[in-house]
Motif scaffolding. Structure first.
Motif, PDB file in Angstrom:
ATOM      1  N   ARG A  71       0.832  -1.201   0.000  1.00 21.90           N
ATOM      2  CA  ARG A  71       0.000   0.000   0.000  1.00 21.90           C
ATOM      3  C   ARG A  71       0.871   1.258   0.000  1.00 21.90           C
ATOM      4  O   ARG A  71       0.529   2.261  -0.621  1.00 21.90           O
ATOM      5  N   GLU A  72       1.987   1.207   0.688  1.00 17.37           N
ATOM      6  CA  GLU A  72       2.914   2.341   0.679  1.00 17.37           C
ATOM      7  C   GLU A  72       3.467   2.569  -0.725  1.00 17.37           C
ATOM      8  O   GLU A  72       3.522   3.712  -1.212  1.00 17.37           O
ATOM      9  N   LEU A  73       3.863   1.488  -1.406  1.00 19.49           N
ATOM     10  CA  LEU A  73       4.394   1.613  -2.760  1.00 19.49           C
ATOM     11  C   LEU A  73       3.358   2.147  -3.727  1.00 19.49           C
ATOM     12  O   LEU A  73       3.683   2.869  -4.678  1.00 19.49           O
ATOM     13  N   ALA A  74       2.083   1.779  -3.486  1.00 24.39           N
ATOM     14  CA  ALA A  74       1.002   2.225  -4.356  1.00 24.39           C
ATOM     15  C   ALA A  74       0.516   3.624  -3.990  1.00 24.39           C
ATOM     16  O   ALA A  74      -0.424   4.140  -4.621  1.00 24.39           O
ATOM     17  N   GLY A  75       1.096   4.239  -2.975  1.00 25.31           N
ATOM     18  CA  GLY A  75       0.689   5.571  -2.574  1.00 25.31           C
ATOM     19  C   GLY A  75      -0.575   5.595  -1.743  1.00 25.31           C
ATOM     20  O   GLY A  75      -1.256   6.620  -1.676  1.00 25.31           O
ATOM     21  N   VAL A  76      -0.877   4.473  -1.087  1.00 23.77           N
ATOM     22  CA  VAL A  76      -2.042   4.379  -0.225  1.00 23.77           C
ATOM     23  C   VAL A  76      -1.592   4.398   1.214  1.00 23.77           C
ATOM     24  O   VAL A  76      -0.569   3.779   1.566  1.00 23.77           O
ATOM     25  N   GLN A  77      -2.319   5.083   2.058  1.00 21.42           N
ATOM     26  CA  GLN A  77      -1.970   5.160   3.469  1.00 21.42           C
ATOM     27  C   GLN A  77      -1.951   3.753   4.062  1.00 21.42           C
ATOM     28  O   GLN A  77      -2.869   2.965   3.866  1.00 21.42           O
ATOM     29  N   PRO A  78      -0.863   3.364   4.769  1.00 21.01           N
ATOM     30  CA  PRO A  78      -0.796   2.025   5.350  1.00 21.01           C
ATOM     31  C   PRO A  78      -1.988   1.759   6.261  1.00 21.01           C
ATOM     32  O   PRO A  78      -2.541   2.658   6.882  1.00 21.01           O
ATOM     33  N   ALA A  79      -2.373   0.464   6.315  1.00 17.51           N
ATOM     34  CA  ALA A  79      -3.499   0.069   7.173  1.00 17.51           C
ATOM     35  C   ALA A  79      -3.172   0.347   8.620  1.00 17.51           C
ATOM     36  O   ALA A  79      -2.026   0.223   9.069  1.00 17.51           O
TER      37      ALA A  79
END
Length: 289
Positions: free
Chosen positions: A280-288
């Motif tokens: 998710r970090e690599l995809a630019g999404v806030q980590p869970a």
């Protein structure tokens, strides 16, 4: 409540994103634990676990999170369940797929698919029959008619279910993913023909454990021979515009796997979900949280 795209894995792939999922044992306790995670889906593992349709049915039910579904405004499950069945592609055991789909599975993962014949049998098992004149007739559906429980689980009438119970992307309205595992050198050598002659394949998943055995480097996941074979599978998938899945994503290899272009990432099921957070970090999404 809307009946938009129900399969969260397809929804992510359609949008051009990377879908995340994890292996999940076929137990109620595991389903409850995964029901509030940030995965797009789970792959309920029945290849190396006992095949018990009643336990599988209960796991499906306990995966549903009613608060999350209500908040979303859609009847789609927040975490999409697919099932890896026990039989290899060469066994042509379509009844296992039929039982999983009749319970409400949104996809089937087929181990050890190595030939065009096996691939077409796998896809056919995920489809209902159609008239010869139907524009999406091939592969001819061989799934038996017993939709009652699946329609109930999906939250649809039977006629609504029939319209959606087909393989994507062959049928753009289909909600079922037929994922074929390439796990041996025969499968690698036949993959171009498999993808060229078998419409309806939703994704190819590399069985790197079994493939590494045949290459003589068992579970040496960074061995050059194994990585070369996996790169060949990725290239063929890209050539035919079929997503390729990586089955063992960890926090250590997540960046490499992400950059290599895999479209479905099966992350390790650790309770802290480090691999998922890294993806998710690599995809630019806030980590869970």
């Amino acid at each position: 409540m809307t009946t938009q795209r129900l399969n969260g894995l397809i929804r992510k792939l359609e949008s051009g994103g990377i879908a995340t999922l994890s292996f999940c044992p076929p137990t109620v306790e595991s389903a409850i634990a995964f029901s509030t995670t940030q995965y797009d889906g789970i792959m309920i593992e029945c290849e190396h676990q006992p095949w018990d349709p009643l336990t599988l049915r209960d796991a499906f039910q306990y995966l549903l999170n009613r608060r999350a579904i209500a908040a979303s405004g859609s009847i789609a499950p927040t975490v999409t369940p697919i099932v890896r069945i026990p039989a290899n592609g060469g066994e042509m055991s379509q009844w296992l797929a039929k039982q999983a789909l009749d319970l409400g599975a949104y996809g089937i993962v087929w181990p050890h698919v190595s030939t065009v014949e096996q691939a077409q049998s796998a896809v056919a098992a995920c489809r209902y029959p159609t008239k010869v004149s139907h524009p999406l007739h091939h592969p001819f559906g061989q799934r038996g008619d017993g939709p009652t429980n699946a329609a109930r689980y999906w939250g649809l009438t039977q006629q609504e279910y029939y319209k959606k119970a087909d393989v994507w992307p062959l049928n753009p309205e289909g909600e079922i993913l037929a994922i074929l595992m390439v796990e041996d050198l025969e499968g690698v050598s036949n993959l171009r023909d498999i993808l060229k002659e078998t419409p309806g394949i939703g994704a190819i998943m590399i069985g790197e454990g079994d493939l590494s055995q045949e290459l003589g480097v068992p579970r040496q996941y960074n061995h050059p021979e194994l990585l070369s074979a996996m790169a060949e599978i990725r290239a063929i998938g890209k050539q035919y515009n079929v997503p390729v899945a990586h089955p063992h994503v960890t926090s250590e290899n997540a960046e490499r796997v992400y950059n290599e272009g895999y479209r479905l990432l099966v992350c390790g099921p650790s309770r802290s979900y480090p691999a998922l957070d890294k993806v998710r970090e690599l995809a630019g999404v806030q980590p869970a949280a």
